[in-house]
Design an enzyme around this catalytic site. Sequence first.
Site, PDB file in Angstrom:
ATOM      1  N   TYR A   1       0.855  -1.197   0.000  1.00 12.37           N
ATOM      2  CA  TYR A   1       0.000   0.000   0.000  1.00 12.37           C
ATOM      3  C   TYR A   1       0.881   1.233   0.000  1.00 12.37           C
ATOM      4  O   TYR A   1       2.072   1.155   0.299  1.00 12.37           O
ATOM      5  CB  TYR A   1      -0.950   0.011   1.211  1.00 12.37           C
ATOM      6  CG  TYR A   1      -0.290   0.322   2.527  1.00 12.37           C
ATOM      7  CD1 TYR A   1       0.214  -0.689   3.336  1.00 12.37           C
ATOM      8  CD2 TYR A   1      -0.155   1.648   2.968  1.00 12.37           C
ATOM      9  CE1 TYR A   1       0.822  -0.402   4.549  1.00 12.37           C
ATOM     10  CE2 TYR A   1       0.446   1.940   4.181  1.00 12.37           C
ATOM     11  CZ  TYR A   1       0.948   0.905   4.969  1.00 12.37           C
ATOM     12  OH  TYR A   1       1.552   1.191   6.156  1.00 12.37           O
ATOM     13  N   CYS A   2       0.279   2.373  -0.347  1.00 16.02           N
ATOM     14  CA  CYS A   2       1.051   3.612  -0.401  1.00 16.02           C
ATOM     15  C   CYS A   2       0.190   4.791   0.037  1.00 16.02           C
ATOM     16  O   CYS A   2      -0.462   4.729   1.060  1.00 16.02           O
ATOM     17  CB  CYS A   2       1.664   3.803  -1.771  1.00 16.02           C
ATOM     18  SG  CYS A   2       0.475   3.695  -3.125  1.00 16.02           S
ATOM     19  N   ARG A   3       0.208   5.877  -0.750  1.00 18.90           N
ATOM     20  CA  ARG A   3      -0.408   7.118  -0.284  1.00 18.90           C
ATOM     21  C   ARG A   3      -1.898   7.224  -0.522  1.00 18.90           C
ATOM     22  O   ARG A   3      -2.575   8.022   0.106  1.00 18.90           O
ATOM     23  CB  ARG A   3       0.274   8.313  -0.962  1.00 18.90           C
ATOM     24  CG  ARG A   3       1.702   8.475  -0.530  1.00 18.90           C
ATOM     25  CD  ARG A   3       2.351   9.588  -1.316  1.00 18.90           C
ATOM     26  NE  ARG A   3       3.725   9.774  -0.880  1.00 18.90           N
ATOM     27  CZ  ARG A   3       4.623  10.511  -1.538  1.00 18.90           C
ATOM     28  NH1 ARG A   3       4.275  11.111  -2.671  1.00 18.90           N
ATOM     29  NH2 ARG A   3       5.839  10.634  -1.079  1.00 18.90           N
TER      30      ARG A   3
ATOM     31  N   PHE B   1      -2.781   4.730   2.997  1.00 15.61           N
ATOM     32  CA  PHE B   1      -2.801   4.882   4.447  1.00 15.61           C
ATOM     33  C   PHE B   1      -3.853   5.874   4.942  1.00 15.61           C
ATOM     34  O   PHE B   1      -4.586   5.564   5.890  1.00 15.61           O
ATOM     35  CB  PHE B   1      -1.422   5.276   4.984  1.00 15.61           C
ATOM     36  CG  PHE B   1      -1.423   5.460   6.465  1.00 15.61           C
ATOM     37  CD1 PHE B   1      -1.545   4.364   7.312  1.00 15.61           C
ATOM     38  CD2 PHE B   1      -1.374   6.728   7.026  1.00 15.61           C
ATOM     39  CE1 PHE B   1      -1.599   4.529   8.695  1.00 15.61           C
ATOM     40  CE2 PHE B   1      -1.423   6.900   8.397  1.00 15.61           C
ATOM     41  CZ  PHE B   1      -1.541   5.803   9.236  1.00 15.61           C
TER      42      PHE B   1
END
Lengths: 226, 226
Positions: free
Chosen positions: B184-186, B214
């Site tokens: 996962y990222c931004r 997140f």
Amino acid sequence: MSVSVAFMGDRAAKNALFDGFSEVAKALGNGRRAELVDVLAQGERSVDDLATEISQSVANTSFHLRTLAQSGLVATRREGTRVYYRLASDRVRELWAAMRDVAATHTAELDVLAAAYLGDRSQLETIDQDELTQRIDDGSVVVIDVRNSTEYAAGHITGALSIPIEELAQRVDELADDVEIVAYCRGPYCVFADDAVRVLADHDRSALRLLGGFPEWQADDRPTST
Amino acid sequence: MSVSVAFMGDRAAKNALFDGFSEVAKALGNGRRAELVDVLAQGERSVDDLATEISQSVANTSFHLRTLAQSGLVATRREGTRVYYRLASDRVRELWAAMRDVAATHTAELDVLAAAYLGDRSQLETIDQDELTQRIDDGSVVVIDVRNSTEYAAGHITGALSIPIEELAQRVDELADDVEIVAYCRGPYCVFADDAVRVLADHDRSALRLLGGFPEWQADDRPTST
DNA sequence: TCCATTGTCAAGCAGTTCCTTGAATATGAG
DNA sequence: CTCATATTCAAGGAACTGCTTGACAATGGA
């Protein structure tokens, strides 16, 4: 190697994407357009009706509405020679509310601007949504919608009477005098309910204003009628 | 008579009030500032760090940050010679998310822009928040946070490992090979997790990307750590 | 103390926005 | 068909925005 290129993302494409997002903000980034959205949160309206509402020329209002339409915030419907504009969805209503709240919470000068427009509210008694729900059940209040009749027709608190603010002084007698009166209007930055409470006080009637207006009531899933 | 004046409200004051609201929108009404808000939604960052992130000069970035600060969207903190900017509140994060969603829902061209930036995602398997919560409980996945380490430090999904995307190719071996990997990222418009899934696939590892990043996980009140 | 680092400010130009005026278009009534 | 009403479009000027460059201010370390 394709992967390392992908790591960077394409700056031009990223700029274009975020410019795209910011188009929506640009559309709301003008006082007159913000006002249009605020009015449209009450229901659809025709162009010249809106022009009167925001005190602008029809041409200029039409231009602002086109801008809002291009960014997807509003949609239109034609009926005969009239064109009716409306918010594109409830999500837009929420966006507007979020923006207004952030502005009110985070910019100090907004309090000053609001006070300058709304005047002194401190003497006006208020009632919140929970209390009002309770008292409607009790039958211990009469609720009046002091927005204009088009707005009332587009949706109102169940059981509320439509008495546009300009007609209130002449129609006070219609209201039973053994219960308190609760007035509501377009929202926290609308002066109609404030004015209504003042008019009623002048006629020796006990009156309160609802905190928030119809859009807030509706957003909270409370009973409405059309 | 004071009441009839009050009926009209004061047009100048009303203009000023709505101009005040629209200041917030104006602040978000620039692609680079929107990008800054998007980055700051991950946690606080210093000015030159942000300048690098959005590929702009420090002077210009500083100017944009001042604009955001003036409209109340961001706040600052000084630490030695560095100044750290952060979003003024969670409400700002919500406002940004609302704006992004409205833009994505209502403007057709945004799909095109997003596709141009993100590339073809259709081959990448995804997992939603509910499924991931379930599978973390099962122990049937390893979760990796492929944002940079500052962002990880500011807050991450509980149990996630920090492997910035640039380091992933060299560090694949650290990951147990009997479970699937979720990256996962931004957020939905960030390419890091997509890139991670592609890198892992190149190394014959089974990988998925989490839908949303997140901030969305946190907004949904799911377990996070710092 | 002086210096290096980091961030902010000021001037200036190119491009955009906003509002006005006046003309053009679309619909329905007679 | 002609006219009245409602809306949109086009041109133009004043004001604002966004980016660059180069100078200035604030902090901490040697």
